[in-house]
Scaffold this motif. Structure first.
Motif, mmCIF file in Angstrom:
data_model
loop_
_atom_site.group_PDB
_atom_site.id
_atom_site.type_symbol
_atom_site.label_atom_id
_atom_site.label_comp_id
_atom_site.label_asym_id
_atom_site.label_seq_id
_atom_site.Cartn_x
_atom_site.Cartn_y
_atom_site.Cartn_z
ATOM 1 N N LEU A 71 0.919 -1.198 -0.088
ATOM 2 C CA LEU A 71 -0.056 0.208 -0.056
ATOM 3 C C LEU A 71 0.899 1.072 0.073
ATOM 4 C CD1 LEU A 71 -2.881 1.337 0.310
ATOM 5 C CD2 LEU A 71 -2.186 1.289 2.989
ATOM 6 N N SER A 82 2.415 1.818 -3.497
ATOM 7 C CA SER A 82 1.480 2.255 -4.108
ATOM 8 C C SER A 82 1.126 3.727 -4.109
ATOM 9 C CB SER A 82 0.199 1.372 -4.025
ATOM 10 O OG SER A 82 0.057 -0.002 -4.265
ATOM 11 N N ALA A 83 0.937 4.117 -2.944
ATOM 12 C CA ALA A 83 0.896 5.498 -2.471
ATOM 13 C C ALA A 83 1.907 6.558 -2.933
ATOM 14 C CB ALA A 83 0.571 5.727 -1.132
ATOM 15 N N ILE A 98 -3.365 0.483 -5.057
ATOM 16 C CA ILE A 98 -3.907 0.612 -3.728
ATOM 17 C C ILE A 98 -5.011 -0.115 -3.607
ATOM 18 C CG2 ILE A 98 -5.258 2.402 -2.233
ATOM 19 C CD1 ILE A 98 -3.536 4.540 -3.404
ATOM 20 N N SER A 128 -3.916 -3.678 -3.043
ATOM 21 C CA SER A 128 -3.304 -4.077 -1.533
ATOM 22 C C SER A 128 -4.403 -3.884 -0.563
ATOM 23 C CB SER A 128 -2.398 -2.700 -1.329
ATOM 24 O OG SER A 128 -3.048 -1.349 -1.044
ATOM 25 N N ASN A 176 -5.089 -0.022 6.439
ATOM 26 C CA ASN A 176 -5.009 0.543 5.120
ATOM 27 C C ASN A 176 -6.193 1.541 4.873
ATOM 28 O OD1 ASN A 176 -2.855 -1.180 4.653
ATOM 29 N ND2 ASN A 176 -3.846 -2.304 3.267
ATOM 30 N N VAL A 210 -5.260 5.328 3.818
ATOM 31 C CA VAL A 210 -5.898 5.813 2.660
ATOM 32 C C VAL A 210 -6.612 7.183 2.742
ATOM 33 C CG1 VAL A 210 -7.463 5.449 0.547
ATOM 34 C CG2 VAL A 210 -5.460 3.661 1.148
ATOM 35 N N TYR A 235 -4.452 9.950 3.632
ATOM 36 C CA TYR A 235 -3.547 10.147 2.204
ATOM 37 C C TYR A 235 -4.218 10.897 1.235
ATOM 38 C CZ TYR A 235 0.387 9.265 -0.738
ATOM 39 O OH TYR A 235 1.597 9.466 -1.434
#
Length: 445
Positions: free
Chosen positions: A53, A56-57, A65, A68, A83, A87, A90
């Protein structure tokens, strides 16, 4: 290896090649990470899916994302919860995705969560906190020593700084649990390194706040919520597992930023830092040494057990048995992970099995051994050889958690001899330097 590669690429994205390399060194510095990712346990998937994750971020990959999120929900739901929070935060800080992509990710997360909840098999009624307070299992020397609850600041700081401290002097791999043989030079060096990297790399860290802030708060907020809703969200400290990554990547990115000012001396500075870190903190970049390997004799054991009949039930050393369902694809009578005292009805059954398993291991006669095997439908018994050494067995190492530790000790002390210690070679299905497996059906003949 996949996790190491992900750590490198995340560090590289945050601060360059040197940042990636230093992040890997710190990642391998303490066995905490390797311990949590090793073996055939569900928790082994926790940190790898979190790293996927994070990767990917930083790569701004919406598809990564989503993948994951799905993997975390399938393999380790605690990581899915982490996660989700990460997310959400983020998106707020980074603001790199279009609304359509955000909507798709939220929809996938929602569908995954609902599907998981719908098909989840509940193992029974959760043990109430008031009842847990009366059980030895939840206190010091118990299977889950979470009571009384530890100081939250101490526990959070312990996990946060754990990558900088070495297991050779820090109990349980975390500064928060240190008790004796404290390496004051190691502590001072590690804390100095962290503060130095934060100060020197402040500019880079500010530019990457969209990554560090969500990572820190996702872990800490869930940990605090788990303390408030004790037992309803599993162990609080499990939510702190991703927290050390904040420290890992801050040091990597911060020091890399510092080296940019000395472009012609980067290699020299890096060598000096690494050597000083190793000498003062006692670094030993080695694999975690436990019953978690799929190499050498362990691999031979798991392959041998995979060749037993599919409906076989295996008893014996509970720590090695933890790995059998994944590595050998066979059922076990009881294991260390199965003995977690979380659900009332389930634990009653598990407790009986632990007692039967100890009596089986230290059966004084063939008759008693076969009676226990027949009663519990056991086909094979996996023996870790030191378990049959009396001086070892009577210390309660076979099952070191209270209150059942005393029962295991009593079983070992009461038996004048251990039947399994003098077993016929004919009945041994597999043997190596550290352990052997007994075929119960051959004993019955």
């Amino acid at each position: 290896m996949v996790s190491i590669a992900l750590v490198y690429h995340i560090g590289k994205k945050l601060g360059g090649v040197i940042s990636g390399a230093l992040s890997c060194i710190i990642f391998l510095h303490n066995p905490f990470f390797l311990n949590r990712m090793a073996g055939g346990l569900p928790r082994a998937f926790y940190l790898p899916v979190v790293l996927l994750l994070l990767y990917s971020a930083v790569k701004h990959s919406a598809s990564g994302i989503c993948i994951s999120m799905i993997l975390s929900a399938l393999f380790y739901p605690l990581s899915f919860l982490f996660n989700c929070i990460f997310v959400g935060l983020y998106f707020f800080w980074a603001k790199f995705l279009q609304r359509k992509k955000i909507a798709v990710i939220i929809l996938i997360g929602f569908i995954t969560a609902v599907s998981l909840a719908a098909f989840e098999k509940k193992p029974g009624k959760l043990i109430p906190l008031e009842e847990a307070k009366k059980m030895e299992e939840f206190y010091k020397e118990g299977r889950i020593p979470v009571l009384p609850m530890k100081n939250p600041f101490k526990e959070i700081s312990g996990y946060f700084f754990s990558p900088l401290f070495n297991v050779s002097w820090s109990k349980n791999y975390e500064i928060g649990y240190q008790e004796k043989n404290t390496n004051i030079y190691g502590i001072a060096t590690s804390l100095f390194l962290f503060l130095f990297c934060v100060i020197c790399g402040m500019r880079t860290l500010k530019e990457r706040k969209y990554f560090f802030v969500p990572l820190f708060f996702s872990s800490v907020v869930l940990y605090l919520l788990a303390r408030i809703f004790f037992f309803k969200m599993y162990y609080p400290y499990r939510y702190l597992y991703p927290l050390p990554f904040v420290c890992v990547f801050i040091v990597g990115a911060g020091y890399s930023h510092f080296l940019k000012k000395f472009s012609h001396k980067r290699i020299l500075f890096s060598i000096i830092l690494l050597l000083g870190f190793i000498l003062l903190t006692g670094t030993r970049i080695v694999p975690y040494n436990g019953f978690m390997h799929f190499t050498g004799e362990w691999k031979k054991l798991f392959i041998a057990l995979e060749n037993t009949p599919e409906n076989s039930i295996i008893a014996g050393n509970i720590y090695i048995l933890d790995n059998i369902p994944l590595f050998s694809k066979r059922s076990v009578f009881i294991s260390d992970e199965m003995s977690i005292p979380f659900f009332t009805d389930t634990y009653k059954d598990r407790k009986k099995r632990l007692i039967e398993n100890a009596k089986l291991m230290y059966s004084p006669t063939k008759k008693k051994f076969l009676e226990l095997c027949k009663k519990n439908n056991i086909d094979y018994v996996l023996v870790y050889k030191p378990d049959l050494v009396r001086s070892y067995a009577t210390k309660g190492i076979f099952y070191p958690y209270k209150p059942l530790k005393d029962i295991a000790i009593k079983a070992a002390e009461n038996a004048k001899q251990y039947y399994l210690a003098n077993i016929s070679e004919y009945t041994v299905f597999f043997e190596s330097k550290s352990f052997f497996v007994v075929d119960v059906k051959k004993i019955e003949r």
